[in-house]
Motif scaffolding. Structure first.
Motif, PDB file in Angstrom:
ATOM      1  N   GLU A  69      21.066  12.887 -18.059  1.00 47.73           N
ATOM      2  CA  GLU A  69      20.379  13.330 -17.052  1.00 47.73           C
ATOM      3  C   GLU A  69      20.121  12.118 -16.211  1.00 47.73           C
ATOM      4  OE1 GLU A  69      16.573  15.309 -16.292  1.00 47.73           O
ATOM      5  OE2 GLU A  69      16.595  15.641 -18.479  1.00 47.73           O
ATOM      6  N   HIS A  70      20.150  12.616 -14.651  1.00 40.66           N
ATOM      7  CA  HIS A  70      19.804  11.585 -13.862  1.00 40.66           C
ATOM      8  C   HIS A  70      18.469  11.698 -13.279  1.00 40.66           C
ATOM      9  CE1 HIS A  70      20.535  13.635  -9.993  1.00 40.66           C
ATOM     10  NE2 HIS A  70      21.813  14.365 -10.750  1.00 40.66           N
ATOM     11  N   CYS A  71      18.201  10.635 -12.577  1.00 43.82           N
ATOM     12  CA  CYS A  71      16.607  10.864 -11.825  1.00 43.82           C
ATOM     13  C   CYS A  71      16.915  11.488 -10.540  1.00 43.82           C
ATOM     14  CB  CYS A  71      16.066   9.717 -11.743  1.00 43.82           C
ATOM     15  SG  CYS A  71      16.589   8.500 -10.279  1.00 43.82           S
ATOM     16  N   TYR A  72      16.095  11.795  -9.872  1.00 43.86           N
ATOM     17  CA  TYR A  72      16.216  12.507  -8.534  1.00 43.86           C
ATOM     18  C   TYR A  72      15.568  11.471  -7.390  1.00 43.86           C
ATOM     19  CZ  TYR A  72      17.799  16.392 -11.149  1.00 43.86           C
ATOM     20  OH  TYR A  72      18.463  17.090 -11.639  1.00 43.86           O
ATOM     21  N   ASN A  73      15.513  10.267  -7.563  1.00 47.46           N
ATOM     22  CA  ASN A  73      15.006   9.174  -6.784  1.00 47.46           C
ATOM     23  C   ASN A  73      15.929   7.945  -6.463  1.00 47.46           C
ATOM     24  OD1 ASN A  73      13.200   8.121  -4.876  1.00 47.46           O
ATOM     25  ND2 ASN A  73      11.964   7.099  -6.760  1.00 47.46           N
ATOM     26  N   PRO A  74      17.091   8.168  -5.888  1.00 47.94           N
ATOM     27  CA  PRO A  74      18.028   7.129  -5.980  1.00 47.94           C
ATOM     28  C   PRO A  74      18.101   6.208  -4.848  1.00 47.94           C
ATOM     29  CG  PRO A  74      19.109   9.187  -4.975  1.00 47.94           C
ATOM     30  CD  PRO A  74      17.569   9.340  -5.285  1.00 47.94           C
ATOM     31  N   ARG A  75      16.714   6.053  -4.175  1.00 41.49           N
ATOM     32  CA  ARG A  75      16.696   5.148  -2.973  1.00 41.49           C
ATOM     33  C   ARG A  75      16.989   3.846  -3.666  1.00 41.49           C
ATOM     34  NH1 ARG A  75      12.441   7.321   1.413  1.00 41.49           N
ATOM     35  NH2 ARG A  75      13.739   8.765   2.302  1.00 41.49           N
ATOM     36  N   GLN A  76      16.281   3.404  -4.683  1.00 37.91           N
ATOM     37  CA  GLN A  76      16.155   2.101  -5.072  1.00 37.91           C
ATOM     38  C   GLN A  76      17.399   1.960  -6.359  1.00 37.91           C
ATOM     39  OE1 GLN A  76      12.414  -0.064  -4.856  1.00 37.91           O
ATOM     40  NE2 GLN A  76      13.078   0.789  -2.800  1.00 37.91           N
ATOM     41  N   CYS A  77      18.402   2.546  -6.017  1.00 42.50           N
ATOM     42  CA  CYS A  77      19.146   2.797  -7.384  1.00 42.50           C
ATOM     43  C   CYS A  77      20.031   1.756  -7.706  1.00 42.50           C
ATOM     44  CB  CYS A  77      20.156   4.071  -7.084  1.00 42.50           C
ATOM     45  SG  CYS A  77      21.113   4.831  -8.082  1.00 42.50           S
ATOM     46  N   PRO A  78      19.770   1.470  -9.170  1.00 44.22           N
ATOM     47  CA  PRO A  78      20.464   0.171  -9.688  1.00 44.22           C
ATOM     48  C   PRO A  78      22.154   0.625  -9.759  1.00 44.22           C
ATOM     49  CG  PRO A  78      19.333   0.974 -11.399  1.00 44.22           C
ATOM     50  CD  PRO A  78      18.965   1.677 -10.143  1.00 44.22           C
ATOM     51  N   TYR A  79      22.262   1.777 -10.111  1.00 45.36           N
ATOM     52  CA  TYR A  79      23.809   2.036 -10.479  1.00 45.36           C
ATOM     53  C   TYR A  79      24.382   3.262  -9.529  1.00 45.36           C
ATOM     54  CZ  TYR A  79      22.565  -0.570 -14.706  1.00 45.36           C
ATOM     55  OH  TYR A  79      22.186  -1.447 -15.494  1.00 45.36           O
ATOM     56  N   PRO A  80      24.128   3.141  -8.215  1.00 46.58           N
ATOM     57  CA  PRO A  80      24.600   4.313  -7.284  1.00 46.58           C
ATOM     58  C   PRO A  80      25.793   5.056  -7.537  1.00 46.58           C
ATOM     59  CG  PRO A  80      24.609   2.461  -6.057  1.00 46.58           C
ATOM     60  CD  PRO A  80      24.254   2.154  -7.539  1.00 46.58           C
ATOM     61  N   GLY A  81      26.772   4.243  -8.107  1.00 49.69           N
ATOM     62  CA  GLY A  81      28.193   4.734  -8.330  1.00 49.69           C
ATOM     63  C   GLY A  81      27.992   5.758  -9.149  1.00 49.69           C
ATOM     64  N   ILE A  82      27.372   5.629 -10.466  1.00 51.19           N
ATOM     65  CA  ILE A  82      27.524   6.663 -11.436  1.00 51.19           C
ATOM     66  C   ILE A  82      26.697   8.099 -11.132  1.00 51.19           C
ATOM     67  CG2 ILE A  82      27.907   4.981 -13.258  1.00 51.19           C
ATOM     68  CD1 ILE A  82      25.139   5.534 -14.248  1.00 51.19           C
ATOM     69  N   CYS A  83      25.712   7.852 -10.227  1.00 52.87           N
ATOM     70  CA  CYS A  83      24.991   9.089 -10.260  1.00 52.87           C
ATOM     71  C   CYS A  83      25.249  10.000  -8.849  1.00 52.87           C
ATOM     72  CB  CYS A  83      23.549   8.771 -10.200  1.00 52.87           C
ATOM     73  SG  CYS A  83      23.015   8.490 -11.985  1.00 52.87           S
ATOM     74  N   HIS A  84      25.451   8.910  -7.848  1.00 52.68           N
ATOM     75  CA  HIS A  84      25.664   9.525  -6.423  1.00 52.68           C
ATOM     76  C   HIS A  84      26.833   8.881  -5.731  1.00 52.68           C
ATOM     77  CE1 HIS A  84      21.813  11.359  -6.991  1.00 52.68           C
ATOM     78  NE2 HIS A  84      21.522  10.638  -7.520  1.00 52.68           N
ATOM     79  N   PRO A  85      28.050   9.188  -6.342  1.00 55.72           N
ATOM     80  CA  PRO A  85      28.877   8.426  -5.299  1.00 55.72           C
ATOM     81  C   PRO A  85      29.288   9.281  -4.115  1.00 55.72           C
ATOM     82  CG  PRO A  85      30.009   9.823  -7.389  1.00 55.72           C
ATOM     83  CD  PRO A  85      28.499   9.685  -7.351  1.00 55.72           C
ATOM     84  N   GLU A 103      13.797   4.878 -19.034  1.00 50.57           N
ATOM     85  CA  GLU A 103      13.700   4.711 -17.603  1.00 50.57           C
ATOM     86  C   GLU A 103      14.613   6.048 -16.955  1.00 50.57           C
ATOM     87  OE1 GLU A 103      14.062   0.362 -16.104  1.00 50.57           O
ATOM     88  OE2 GLU A 103      15.912   1.444 -15.416  1.00 50.57           O
ATOM     89  N   SER A 104      15.598   5.920 -17.698  1.00 52.58           N
ATOM     90  CA  SER A 104      16.838   7.007 -17.081  1.00 52.58           C
ATOM     91  C   SER A 104      17.886   6.913 -18.252  1.00 52.58           C
ATOM     92  CB  SER A 104      17.324   7.014 -15.713  1.00 52.58           C
ATOM     93  OG  SER A 104      18.328   7.897 -15.675  1.00 52.58           O
ATOM     94  N   PRO A 105      18.232   8.055 -18.763  1.00 50.18           N
ATOM     95  CA  PRO A 105      19.375   8.092 -19.891  1.00 50.18           C
ATOM     96  C   PRO A 105      20.707   7.456 -19.237  1.00 50.18           C
ATOM     97  CG  PRO A 105      18.219  10.137 -20.060  1.00 50.18           C
ATOM     98  CD  PRO A 105      17.593   9.197 -18.955  1.00 50.18           C
ATOM     99  N   ARG A 106      20.849   7.613 -17.899  1.00 47.43           N
ATOM    100  CA  ARG A 106      22.009   7.014 -17.308  1.00 47.43           C
ATOM    101  C   ARG A 106      22.127   5.495 -17.296  1.00 47.43           C
ATOM    102  NH1 ARG A 106      25.152  11.286 -13.168  1.00 47.43           N
ATOM    103  NH2 ARG A 106      24.552  13.063 -14.241  1.00 47.43           N
ATOM    104  N   HIS A 107      21.040   4.855 -17.166  1.00 47.33           N
ATOM    105  CA  HIS A 107      20.671   3.649 -17.332  1.00 47.33           C
ATOM    106  C   HIS A 107      21.176   2.871 -18.541  1.00 47.33           C
ATOM    107  CE1 HIS A 107      17.667   3.542 -13.656  1.00 47.33           C
ATOM    108  NE2 HIS A 107      18.571   4.294 -13.427  1.00 47.33           N
ATOM    109  N   LEU A 108      20.758   3.533 -19.476  1.00 44.11           N
ATOM    110  CA  LEU A 108      21.313   3.112 -20.939  1.00 44.11           C
ATOM    111  C   LEU A 108      22.905   3.355 -20.926  1.00 44.11           C
ATOM    112  CD1 LEU A 108      20.869   2.621 -23.927  1.00 44.11           C
ATOM    113  CD2 LEU A 108      20.674   4.644 -24.327  1.00 44.11           C
TER     114      LEU A 108
END
Ligand code: SF4
Length: 482
Positions: free
Chosen positions: A188-204, A17-22
């Motif tokens: 890597e992170h994705c480029y679609n953070p609108r439904q982001c489960p972990y906004p703090g780690i990718c887009h604080p 889904e996204s390496p950062r989710h793991l």
């Protein structure tokens, strides 16, 4: 390499889904709560899996020398998996690997890596003969008791899974590395953070109006902007290549302008015919068909709200239907809709593909009303097209056209905020809980009113937005400024 880090199948799927989710899972980063409907669908998937178990128990009885194994654990070094189902052929001492899914078809992009992860581990321990996805049959229609042999399809994906296994073996090693990173920004992170489960780690501290509000902007363009140090939409350079709609979203955000295409608005309004109807349905999806005539993953329609304006200047009329006692809501709903909704006039919906799909299902379920439902379909107009196609675009929409965004921007005095049920997903789950007998009478009565209030507001919002656009047209002005 740490010997303690374990990659389970769920971890691996999170990595895909996204390496950062793991990374977030492995580092116990709190996840934003699931939407109520997503939780309902998880539970629904488990119900389907229990029926899949019953189906396989029966299937194995027809195969001499075979036995069913359920939820067995296997490991290969740091890689761990729990297998849904194995059929052990004791005569040849081989095994069939089966993954149960509540989808109505094969999704190769998702299902093959899932099975290949299991196979890569399993083949270290035993001889796997075939690999299957057990999914729901989209063509099945319930008629009385569930017929499990018709409800499920066992899709043989052996060759595809075997061809995917090598890639998965390489990928899972990458997943292990990501799980062990000190810092998530190395992944890597994705480029679609609108439904982001972990906004703090990718887009604080993401600005309220960010570059992610530019509709349909490709990931490479987002990456380019991030490389330029641009996160706020107001900082997008004037010469950055964007298509016309994307440029409009940026320009309107930067200068606070409202964009109106008066000619197109006038053309649309000329096509509308009185009486005007404003229709909204509420439904709840069910993996297993609940009622006769229903198919797997069917939306069960249980409520509608309908506003009517007979002619210009006429009083607003309202009709509604809600089935809030256990049982099949369809017969009464169809009867009521037929009674309330007239044979002529434009019918407005918001995001009409949803209403349209329900109309088609009603036509199939009730052949006597099929001609009427077909005519409803031809009279349907999607009011969302006006903001979505930028016939009227306000910077407060922030690139979106959901009624939950458009309404508070244009008619702030009409709000969903105070309603106990203020989202379609909450409405769906409320009906499901009631139908499953999970509500006491006091709660049921209150929830019934909450549902009526919510659906009523959905169509009232459409009426007010229609009038708003009509005023814009007649005044020749652009309505409210931000
Ligand atoms: S931006 Fe959000 S959705 Fe995307 S990878 Fe990061 S946490 Fe996940």
């Amino acid at each position: 390499m740490s010997t303690e880090t374990i990659i389970t199948k769920s971890d691996y799927l999170a990595f895909l889904e996204s390496p950062r989710h793991l990374w977030a899972i492995k580092n116990a980063v709190p996840q934003l709560p699931y939407d109520p409907l997503a939780l309902h669908q998880m539970e629904d998937g488990k119900r389907a899996e229990r029926l899949a178990y019953d189906y396989l128990v029966d299937l194995v009885k027809t195969r001499p020398g075979c036995r069913l194994l359920y939820q067995q654990n296997f490991e290969d070094g740091p890689y761990h998996t729990r297998i849904d189902f194995l059929i052990h052929d004791t005569l040849s001492n081989t095994y069939d690997l089966i993954e149960a899914k509540s989808s109505t078809g094969l999704d190769k992009a998702k299902h093959l890596p899932d099975l290949a992860f299991q196979l890569a581990i399993l083949q270290k321990h035993l001889e796997v003969s075939r690999c299957y996805v057990l999914h729901l049959n989209k063509d099945y229609r319930r008629d009385g008791e569930l017929e499990l042999d018709k409800l499920f399809i066992l899709a043989d994906v052996t060759d595809d899974v075997k061809n995917t296994t090598l890639d998965v073996i390489l990928d899972r090693a990458q997943a292990l590395c990501v799980a062990q990173l000190e810092n998530p920004t190395e992944a890597e992170h994705c480029y679609n953070p609108r439904q982001c489960p972990y906004p703090g780690i990718c887009h604080p501290n993401l600005p309220d109006d960010s570059i992610y509000n530019i509709a349909y902007l490709r990931a490479n363009k987002k990456r380019e902007l991030l490389d330029l140090g641009v996160r706020d939409i107001n900082d997008v350079p004037d010469d950055f290549p964007l298509n016309a709609k994307q440029r409009r979203i940026v320009d309107c955000a930067k200068n606070g302008h409202i964009h109106v295409e008066h000619d197109e608005l006038a053309r649309l309004f000329e096509t509308f015919e009185y009486p005007l109807w404003f229709l909204d349905y509420e439904s709840c999806i069910s993996a297993i068909p609940l009622f006769d005539g229903h198919q797997p993953q069917q939306q069960v329609l249980f409520q509608y709200s309908l506003h009517k304006i007979t002619q210009p200047g006429a009083d607003l009329e309202h009709f509604e239907f809600l089935s809030f006692t256990p049982g099949n809501p369809y017969p009464h709903l169809m009867e009521s809709l037929r009674h309330h909704l007239g044979e002529t006039g434009t019918i407005f919906a918001w995001h009409k593909s949803f209403e349209s799909s329900r109309n088609k299902e009603l036509a199939q379920l009730f052949p006597d009303h099929a001609a009427f439902m077909d005519s409803v379909e031809t009279r349907l107009f999607d009011l969302e097209d006006i903001p979505k196609e930028h016939i009227y675009y306000h910077p407060g929409f922030k690139g979106r056209s959901s009624i939950k965004v458009v309404l508070p921007t244009l008619i702030p005095e009409l709000s969903y905020n105070e309603l106990p049920i203020n989202q379609g997903s909450k409405a769906s789950v409320a009906w499901w809980r009631m139908n499953a007998g999970e509500m006491e009478e006091t709660e049921r009565v209150k929830t019934q009113q909450d549902l009526l209030d919510y659906c009523h507001l959905d169509t009232l919002a459409m009426v007010k937005l229609f009038e708003f656009f009509q005023n814009v047209l007649h005044s020749g002005e652009s309505g409210k400024t931000s």
